[in-house]
Design an enzyme around this catalytic site. Structure first.
Site, short mmCIF file in Angstrom:
data_model
loop_
_atom_site.label_atom_id
_atom_site.label_comp_id
_atom_site.label_asym_id
_atom_site.label_seq_id
_atom_site.Cartn_x
_atom_site.Cartn_y
_atom_site.Cartn_z
N HIS A 83 0.82 -1.22 0.00
CA HIS A 83 0.00 0.00 0.00
C HIS A 83 0.85 1.27 0.00
CE1 HIS A 83 0.18 0.33 4.55
NE2 HIS A 83 0.17 1.61 4.21
N ASP A 136 -0.19 -7.41 1.88
CA ASP A 136 0.38 -6.06 1.82
C ASP A 136 1.91 -6.11 1.82
OD1 ASP A 136 0.51 -3.34 1.77
OD2 ASP A 136 -0.29 -3.03 3.79
N SER A 233 4.32 2.43 8.08
CA SER A 233 3.97 1.31 7.20
C SER A 233 5.17 0.79 6.42
CB SER A 233 2.91 1.73 6.19
OG SER A 233 1.66 1.59 6.78
N GLY A 234 5.17 -0.52 6.24
CA GLY A 234 6.24 -1.16 5.50
C GLY A 234 7.45 -1.47 6.37
#
Ligand code: ARG
Length: 276
Positions: A83, A136, A233-234
């Site tokens: 994402h 994801d 994120s990530g």
């Protein structure tokens, strides 16, 4: 209850927009000590596999273009969240991004330490479901190899690191309060791997999100207080010295009963390029 936040970048866009509108404003400087996510300063010398994803074109110079986290799993291979690379997050297709870089070996984003490696190729999981966030995961290939000591091993299925109750640490430069107070320096927070039953209960589907144990794991504290947040994120979730998750989504940040949800690494090893 606000809606489930799936993405870091909405906040980062707001940050860039605010910076553009009020040139003298410096929203990125605000890092409080009493942070909602309950983290503490971390250092890349102790966790050299943590990297920042950067595009100054898209996200501005203020925080060296940081918009997501990532993790080094091979000298030329960085994992992040799918994402982070979609059009909604970047405003353009990832292929159009001229200055996507991986910043490694640097605690303070605006600092000069470490290195900025151009991304040679970006692969996003074609099976990523943007509605549930299942799958994801994206893989970035670097042109030049990072030192072997920067690589963290991935925990395979059956690894004790996935057992509920295991202590884990999440790393990132994301929001430290839930109020868009983006960190200028790397931070980490201690969380526990939670049982799937509890994750399912927290995210049964509908507005707050859907937990899928085959693709995700969740971690946090029963009373909240320690969590990843927007901008993280990530980035990696690490237990027993191995990578078990990537920061993916959650309902708000650090709320009681709303743990952080992570891409389950063991579920992706089989299908990610070069994963097994
Ligand atoms: N989607 C967010 C990002 O893009 C991460 C949100 C994680 N939230 C949480 N409560 N753990 O940065």
């Amino acid at each position: 209850m606000s809606r489930t936040v799936f993405c870091a970048m909405a906040g980062v866009f707001a940050l860039v927009a605010a910076t553009a509108a009020i040139p003298l404003g410096s929203p990125a400087a605000a890092v409080s000590d009493s942070i909602v996510i309950g983290g503490q300063p971390a250092h890349v010398k102790d966790s050299p596999w943590v990297v920042a994803l950067s595009s100054r074109d898209r996200f501005g110079e203020t925080r060296a273009g940081q918009f997501c986290g990532g993790v080094v799993v091979a000298p030329k291979k960085v994992l992040t969240a799918a994402h982070c690379l979609n059009r909604e997050a970047l405003g353009v297709d990832v292929g159009e991004l001229r200055d996507l870089r991986v910043i490694s070996g640097r605690d303070v984003l605006r600092g000069t330490g470490g290195q900025e490696a151009p991304v040679q190729a970006a692969w996003s999981n074609p099976g990523f479901d943007p509605t549930t966030n299942a799958g994801d995961l994206a893989v970035l290939t670097l042109a030049d190899a990072l030192p072997a000591k920067s690589v963290i091993p991935m925990a395979e299925s059956g690894d004790a690191a996935y057992e509920p109750g295991t202590g884990a640490v999440v790393y990132g430069w994301g929001d430290t309060t839930g109020n868009s107070d983006y960190a200028s320096s790397l931070r980490s927070a201690e969380v526990s791997v939670l049982p799937d039953s509890l994750c399912r209960q927290a995210y049964p589907g509908g507005r707050d999100g859907t937990y899928d144990a085959s693709a995700m794991l969740c971690a946090g504290e029963l009373l909240g207080g320690h969590d990843a947040c927007q901008g993280d994120s990530g980035g990696p979730l690490v237990a027993r010295g191995r990578l078990i998750g990537l920061v993916s989504w959650g309902n708000g940040c650090a709320r009681v009963g709303s743990p952080g949800v992570y891409t389950r690494i063991s579920a992706a090893i089989g299908w990610m390029p070069g994963g097994s």
